[in-house]
Design a protein around this motif. Structure first.
Motif, short mmCIF file in Angstrom:
data_model
loop_
_atom_site.label_atom_id
_atom_site.label_comp_id
_atom_site.label_asym_id
_atom_site.label_seq_id
_atom_site.Cartn_x
_atom_site.Cartn_y
_atom_site.Cartn_z
N GLY C 722 0.74 -1.19 0.04
CA GLY C 722 0.13 -0.17 -0.10
C GLY C 722 0.66 1.24 -0.07
O GLY C 722 2.01 1.19 -0.50
N GLU C 723 0.28 2.27 0.60
CA GLU C 723 0.79 3.54 0.43
C GLU C 723 2.34 3.61 1.19
O GLU C 723 2.94 4.61 1.04
CB GLU C 723 0.19 4.51 1.57
N LEU C 724 2.62 2.59 2.09
CA LEU C 724 3.83 2.68 2.90
C LEU C 724 4.91 2.55 1.89
O LEU C 724 6.11 3.18 2.10
CB LEU C 724 3.86 1.48 3.58
N ALA C 725 4.84 2.17 0.72
CA ALA C 725 5.82 2.05 -0.33
C ALA C 725 6.17 3.36 -0.72
O ALA C 725 7.40 3.59 -1.42
CB ALA C 725 5.19 1.32 -1.56
N PHE C 726 5.58 4.65 -0.41
CA PHE C 726 6.00 5.90 -0.77
C PHE C 726 6.43 6.81 0.20
O PHE C 726 7.00 7.75 0.05
CB PHE C 726 4.67 6.58 -1.59
N VAL C 727 6.55 5.98 1.55
CA VAL C 727 7.23 6.72 2.32
C VAL C 727 8.30 6.00 3.17
O VAL C 727 8.50 4.91 2.86
CB VAL C 727 6.21 7.19 3.75
N PRO C 728 9.53 6.71 3.89
CA PRO C 728 10.40 5.82 4.58
C PRO C 728 9.73 5.17 5.62
O PRO C 728 8.96 5.84 6.55
CB PRO C 728 11.08 7.04 5.11
N HIS C 729 9.81 3.72 5.49
CA HIS C 729 9.19 2.98 6.56
C HIS C 729 10.10 1.82 7.05
O HIS C 729 11.09 1.67 6.34
CB HIS C 729 7.84 2.32 6.05
N PHE C 730 9.76 1.18 8.06
CA PHE C 730 10.38 0.30 8.53
C PHE C 730 10.53 -0.96 7.70
O PHE C 730 9.29 -1.47 7.14
CB PHE C 730 9.75 -0.07 9.94
#
Lengths: 319, 233, 882
Positions: C722-730
């Motif tokens: 989902g959207e996590l792919a577009f923010v720096p995430h763990f």
């Protein structure tokens, strides 16, 4: 975990067995010379064969030691620089001068005793050579200790007992070597007719000196140990390092067989050194051999063991 | 003019422990790879994660009271007028007493003819790669990057059988340059100059910071001083 | 053997006729045939004086021992290079050099250098096969290769020709780029992605900068190093070393590194992160900065009412009415108030989205067990970092992102600069001032039909496939996937390769899973290796060509930046080459072009002759040396030619080519801060916490393969959906190997003495190796925490076998407190089984000194950037006593 320190130093021994040999033979030489001179000067003429042996040992032994040292030098061709350059702060420079003089004097002394009939100028008499030789002998003996004792970078060496040890060692090994060689020559070469079977008659003072010197050496070694053991940290560490590496051979060959056994043997034989009695030559020879081996062991442990690397914690001390 | 008293101040706060000094020294002074005129002590202390590391650059301390000089039987090791402790390879008999006398381990002895790798005639792949000897012959020097300036005040390459050590690059100082380790230090951690000149860099640094020396208790009075700390105390 | 010329017969690469031409052209800077120094013009004392001064002459050139690319000077005495120093004219490294340039003396005079062209006589290839190299002439070598090329062109297989480039100068555009294309092959493969592409990913998908950043060390007040060891490596070594004392006076320094690195030893904080978990740490730092209200409000903006709503675990509604914004309880009743963006973002984009999607739960307490850093330390570092505001630097290095799941860690670490507003700011993280060099002229007119056909083939490295988005600069499929080439060759997918020219590279050593390269190269029909030393790759070569040493023996130039200055620095032949070498990037393609022209294919030669005129005289090149020089002069023309419109406009105004060579470097003007803000080349023109730029790229890639972004995530080994792919995430660290079988996390680091993988044959390298904390001279130790050493019943100094899924090496064990229990570390660089008799313990028997990390590392990728994963502890190992 302990602090880990790394410093890349040149590997290997700086002074090896050849220097041990030099110091050992030098000690034997000056000891033999003093022994020879005293016997010749103060004892009866019947000891002349023994005197000759001792007097001969002196220059030969010291020269052999110097030969070992020379062999050890990296740049032998430059050795003349010792003469060209006066280096009064250097114990070794003094040592070279003194030893040179000693070898000459002791050689002359021996020559005059061995070949009394060769005509030489009067000033080159055995008496002159002997009397002049004595202070040089003592100086050489002290030099052997001082050479190491001035190296404050090596705590094992830089102590007073080091010098005393050296003096006692030359006394013991010089006499022991003289007796041993004499006995061996007598046994196998029959070098001279004469009252050889009474070699030890009247030598009780010599035996006493040997026993006393050996005992004193024990005390000195103990003092050395105490000095280091309760000295500053570098000294303690150096002692620890030496003992862990050479402690066993020092205890067994240096002290046990090298000093204690000869002392016991000496004390047991003491009555037989009296007038008109003859101690068993074989036993005396063995005792002398043990003393020599002991002396060598002590030198070895001191010279080689004293060079074990200084702990880096000491070398890294910034203050 | 007053007598010079050359000294070096090493600012451990600036030093990063990169060893550029060590390597530049080897190149400048034609030092065999096994020897370290310029050297270092590294120290790891503590237990993870409270571990610290420090690096102390070392070199000949050019001691005021130099045991190597005192003990040298031929005066091959000597104190120069300007305070440097220098060595004359022509007088050296190779007795190694200086090495024994030095508490810092900064004197090295040429057991063998140095730079053996450039006298070797073997090639890694015969016919395809060079031999060391061939490489040296190709550029006509004892070692290809041989520095001839070193030979202006000391043996260019010290022969077998003698000792050698840091000379504060006396050949460079003689022509008004700083020692190689000073120039090579990318951190500007080394300050070299005349302590008798209060305006010299080392004199000023010593006036500002508490100086330390290695093994002060040996009484050698080193002319290499350390100021500040390498890392977290 | 008879073909080996005697020393007296050795001639430099220039013959007399060429020389006269060059001299009349006013460029008598090349070696003359009678053995005078290479730079006779610059060394008149040597050329004319009867007795050369022992001080010699300082000649400028460039060090490419690492990627700092410093301008240096070489002391030349009697035609020999004898000493190095920094070029005092250079503003980047400002007259300083690190230890590396000194080592180069032992490289150029390395006895183990290849002395002349060689050909293989043993057709069997393998590590333990003796290649049976015999010397041949350059002419024979060129003819042989030209025949091979013609054969491929005739059979319609010219796409099976490839160039494998490693390190390079900017003259590489001839051999690597133009020549390859003119032949008709798409396969110019660079080493870039085994280096640090994932790092560029971080800055590109936040601020649109696909490049390494510069850092304003002089003005910074906090430096946070992500695996960065600037005192030892990473692109500005002498500058960083020189400034570090001052940095320590002015700024706080925190180093995140699983190993107590050179820089960690001189930092205020050491954060020994568990390898591969940098992302968790970065996110927790960001979390603290937001929760504590410590972000830079003038850069990022603030809540409209100034009230901090970043409460752990709580999502924030981006649009709120002022009433609810004021904290009133929501009611069912309709409000008249119009919802407004509650957070007024200034120069950034998507902070709330980042918070809501990811950051809200990333507390230090959450991060502690994952990354191994105590929550209190995370909090302290975060607040100290933020307190420095726009003068806080978050300095990313390959260590924190060249990991299987490293792309988002790169973004997270770089995003911290956005939070504190240090992007493009004084004392912060900056880009570069412009340089004025230009590349080779257009070649399109010289493409023939065969070439055009060949260029239609996809590249060999499988870039752009679903599992290899390789999105360099936001363009899917545009980045190289260097290390994939071996697999592609082994699988003949997309096709097989038949002829490779590899230069200044040694992939059989330097790529993870190195064994695959040995296999692939064994299978390759024809390999040409251009190299200074007989390296691992050389052992598989059919033709070996001796390469000049980049610092001493060839022309070239490179651009780089340090100290807020960009610069162009020249590679200059300061000495007569030691071996019979040719400039690999220009002379070799010229010589090949001559041979090809003889065989009826003259396009490359015509391109070279017609498009590369001397900018001073307008003359066309008649030989390889002139070609090199003219190309170099033309490329750098704006640095030195008054008539160039860009001359003096962006930096130094140097009057004339000779003055440029003498100076050796062109410096740009100092970087100007703040010009990028709100003009970032991102989709939103803002600094993106929510990366619309990444979204666009990922969606483009997904669309190309007719899948969703989630499918792309899955194919590239990422867990986010989902959207996590577009923010720096763990993303949890990815490791190869079962922890039960392979209990230790293996990670590697760099040496301050590594001239990449090429200095290990220098005795000076070996004799000073312990300047890398924890390492030992003449050895290649595996560093293990003493507690682990004791637990395993091992002892310091034991020889141990280290085994991973990929392979096994035998090295010495070092008990060291600078690594975390459960991890083991080893420096990269040693373990050569070829290269020379110092690098290898026994060259003849192929016994390495130490072991090559790349024989342990499983070959895997950070696929979004195409990078080879070599950090982050991607390989687990077991350690046993031998």
């Amino acid at each position: 975990m302990d602090t880990e320190l790394i410093l890349t130093l040149q590997r290997g021994l700086i002074w090896d067995e050849r220097v041990v040999g030099d110091l050992f033979l030098g000690g034997v030489g000056v000891g033999a010379f003093l022994f020879a001179f005293l016997l010749w000067r103060f004892a009866e003429e019947r000891y002349l064969p023994l005197v000759k042996v001792a007097a001969t040992i002196a220059p030969v032994s010291v020269a052999a030691g110097l030969g070992l040292l020379f062999w050890k030098l990296g740049n032998k061709l430059n050795v003349y620089q010792l003469i060209l350059n006066v280096s009064p702060t250097s114990v070794m420079w003094w040592g070279a001068i003194i030893q040179g003089a000693f070898v000459a004097l002791s050689a002359l002394f021996a020559f005059r005793l061995l070949f009394p009939h060769v005509s030489l100028p009067r000033v080159l008499s055995a008496s002159v050579a002997g009397v002049l030789g004595v202070p040089f002998a003592v100086a050489v003996g002290i030099y052997h200790g001082l050479l190491l004792a001035v190296l404050t970078s090596h705590p094992l060496w830089a102590s007073g007992p080091m010098i005393v040890t050296s003096v006692l060692l030359f006394t013991i090994t010089g006499v022991a070597a003289s007796l041993l060689v004499y006995l061996l020559l007598r046994a196998f070469v029959r070098l001279e007719a004469g009252p050889s079977d009474v070699f030890a008659q009247g030598l009780k003072p010599v035996a006493l000196v040997l026993i006393a010197a050996a005992a004193l050496l024990l005390v000195t070694l103990f003092a050395w140990f105490v000095d280091l053991r309760f000295g500053p940290l570098p000294a303690r560490l150096a002692l620890q390092a030496m003992l862990s590496e050479y402690g066993v051979i020092l205890a067994v060959f240096g002290i046990g067989f090298g000093l204690l056994v000869p002392i016991v043997v000496g004390i047991l034989l003491l009555p037989r050194f009296g007038a008109g009695r003859t101690p068993p030559a074989g036993l005396v020879a063995i005792a002398c051999l043990l003393l020599l081996a002991g002396g060598f062991t002590i030198r070895y442990a001191a010279v080689i063991g004293g060079q074990l690397p200084t702990p880096l914690s000491v070398m890294a001390t910034l203050s | 003019m007053a007598k010079k008293r050359y000294a070096m101040v090493i600012d451990l706060h600036r030093c990063v422990g990169c060893a550029a000094c060590d390597i530049a020294c080897k190149a400048e002074n034609n030092v065999p790879v096994e020897f370290h005129w310029s050297n270092h002590i590294v120290e790891t202390r503590g237990t993870f994660p409270n571990t610290t590391f420090r690096y102390i650059p070392t070199l000949c301390n050019h001691c005021e009271n130099a045991p190597c000089v005192t003990n040298c039987p031929t005066t091959a090791m000597y104190k120069a007028e300007n305070g440097m402790t220098l060595h004359d390879a022509n007088k050296c008999i190779g007795c190694r007493l200086c090495q024994l006398a030095c508490p810092y381990g900064v004197i090295f002895f040429n057991k063998d003819t140095p730079h053996a790798n450039y006298r070797d005639s073997q090639a890694a792949i015969p016919g395809a790669t060079f031999s060391g000897r061939e490489m040296a012959e190709r550029v006509q020097a004892p070692l290809p990057y041989y520095n001839p300036a070193r030979a202006t005040t000391y043996a260019g390459v010290r022969p077998r059988g003698v000792v050698e050590k840091c000379t504060f690059c006396d050949h460079k100082v003689a022509v008004g340059e700083d020692p190689a380790c000073v120039t090579a230090c990318p951190a500007d951690a080394r300050l070299f100059g005349d302590l008798n000149d209060p305006e010299s860099k080392p004199a000023k640094a010593l006036a500002r910071h508490r100086p330390r020396v290695l093994q002060r208790d040996k009484g050698t009075q080193p002319h290499v001083f350390y100021i500040r700390e390498y890392g977290k105390a | 053997m008879t073909a080996i010329p005697m020393i007296a017969d050795m001639k430099p690469a220039v013959d007399a006729s060429r020389r006269s031409v060059l001299q009349t052209a006013g460029a008598a800077l090349i070696a003359s045939a009678n053995g005078l120094p290479a730079l006779s013009l610059l060394a008149p004392a040597q050329a004319h004086a009867a007795k050369p001064s022992p001080l010699g002459t300082w000649v400028a050139t460039t060090c490419q021992g690492c990627t700092s690319w410093c301008s240096v000077q070489v002391r030349v005495v009697d035609g020999r290079a004898i000493h190095l120093r920094g070029n005092p004219e250079a503003k980047g490294n400002h007259g300083k050099i690190c230890p590396r340039p000194h080592l180069a003396l032992q490289q150029v005079y390395d006895p183990d250098r290849v002395r002349q062209p060689l050909k293989r006589t043993n057709p069997k290839k393998g590590r333990n096969e003796d290649p049976g190299f015999v010397p041949i002439s350059w002419d024979e070598a060129m003819a042989t290769i030209a025949d091979r090329i013609m054969e491929l062109r005739r059979s319609g297989e010219i796409h099976k020709y490839a160039v494998l480039r490693g390190r390079y100068t900017n003259l590489n555009d001839i051999l690597y780029d133009k020549f390859t294309k003119l032949l008709g092959s798409p396969n110019n493969i660079s080493h870039s992605s085994i280096c640090a592409e994932a790092e560029k990913f971080g800055s590109f998908y936040t601020e649109g900068y696909w490049n390494y950043r510069d850092y304003d060390l002089e003005e910074a007040r906090y430096i946070l190093c992500w695996g960065t060891d600037p005192l030892a490596s990473n692109r500005m070594v002498p500058h960083a070393i020189n400034f570090w004392g001052g940095v320590r006076d002015r700024a706080k320094i925190a180093v995140i590194d699983p190993r107590l690195s050179a820089t960690a030893a001189k930092a205020d904080e050491w954060l020994p992160v568990i390898p591969g978990e940098d992302g968790a740490l970065a996110l927790a730092i960001a979390h603290v900065i937001l929760v504590e209200g410590a972000w830079n409000k003038s850069f990022v903006g603030d809540f409209v009412d100034g009230k901090n709503r970043f409460v752990p675990g709580r999502e924030i509604e981006p649009l709120q009415t002022l009433a609810s914004a004021a904290g009133a309880t929501a009611t069912n009743g309709a409000s008249d108030a119009v919802p407004v963006p509650i957070f007024a973002e200034k120069h950034t984009h998507g902070l709330l989205a980042w918070w809501n999607l990811e950051l809200k739960d990333r507390t230090p307490e959450w991060a502690e067990p994952i990354c191994g850093i105590p929550a209190a330390q995370i909090r302290r570092v975060a607040l100290d970092f933020a307190a420095a505001g726009s003068r806080a630097i978050s300095w990313l290095s390959p260590g924190a992102c060249m990991q299987v799941r490293g792309a988002y860690a790169a973004m997270a670490a770089h995003a911290l600069n956005g939070l504190v507003g240090s992007v493009d700011a004084r004392g912060g993280v900056v880009t570069h001032a412009p340089t004025v060099t230009r590349g080779a002229p257009a070649h399109d007119a010289y493409l023939d039909d065969i070439a055009k056909e060949g260029l239609k083939y996809p590249k060999i490295d499988q870039r752009g496939r679903l599992e290899f988005p390789a999105m360099a600069s936001g363009r899917p499929g545009s980045g190289v996937v260097t290390n994939r080439v071996a697999d592609a060759m082994l699988a003949n997918d997309p096709y097989d390769l038949k002829l490779i020219i590899a230069y200044w590279s040694n992939f059989a050593f330097s790529c993870t899973g190195a064994q695959r390269w040995e296999e692939a190269l064994s299978k390759l029909p024809f390999l040409v290796h251009i190299t200074t030393n007989a390296s691992e790759t050389t052992m598989f070569a059919d033709i070996v060509l001796p390469a000049p040493h980049q610092m001493f023996e060839r022309w070239g130039y490179v651009n780089n930046k340090q100290n807020l200055h960009s610069y162009t620095t020249l590679n200059v032949p300061v000495i007569k080459p030691v071996a019979d070498v040719r400039n690999e990037e220009t002379e070799v393609p010229w010589l090949l072009a001559e041979k090809l022209a003889e065989r009826g294919f003259d396009k490359p030669l015509r391109y070279f002759k017609e498009m590369f005129k001397d900018p001073e005289t307008g003359q066309a090149p008649t030989n390889a040396q002139e070609f090199t020089l003219y190309h170099l002069k033309a490329s750098t023309r704006a640095c030195w030619d008054k008539t160039d419109p860009n001359w003096g406009k962006y930096g130094d105004a140097i009057d004339g080519w000779e003055a440029f060579v003498r100076k050796g470097v062109w410096n740009s003007k100092r970087f100007t801060y703040g010009q990028r803000v709100d003009r970032f080349p991102t989709v939103t023109k803002k600094f993106e916490f929510y990366s619309s730029t990444l979204k666009k790229a990922l969606e483009e890639h997904a669309a190309k393969h007719k899948v969703t972004v989630d499918d792309v995530m899955e194919a590239t080994k990422y867990v986010a959906r989902g959207e996590l792919a577009f923010v720096p995430h763990f993303e949890p660290a990815f490791r190869h190997g079962d922890p039960r079988e392979f209990p230790f996390i293996f990670f590697e680091h760099r040496s301050r003495l590594n001239r990449e993988g090429r200095s290990q044959n220098c005795t000076w390298y070996q004799a000073h190796k312990n300047c890398d904390p924890g390492d030992e001279n003449w050895d290649d130790v595996l560093k293990m925490n003493p507690a682990d050493v004791a637990r395993l019943g091992l002892r310091n100094g034991d020889l141990v076998r280290v085994t991973s899924l990929q392979g096994s090496i035998v090295v010495r064990l070092k008990a060291w407190e600078g690594v975390r229990p459960g991890t083991v570390a080893k420096c990269y660089g040693q373990g050569h089984w070829a290269y020379g008799r110092v690098a290898a313990k026994d060259f003849a028997r192929r016994l390495p000194r130490g072991g090559n990390n790349n024989e342990l590392h499983v070959s895997d990728y950070e696929r979004l950037s195409g990078s080879t994963a070599r950090h982050g502890g991607l390989t687990r190992v077991r350690v046993e006593r031998v």
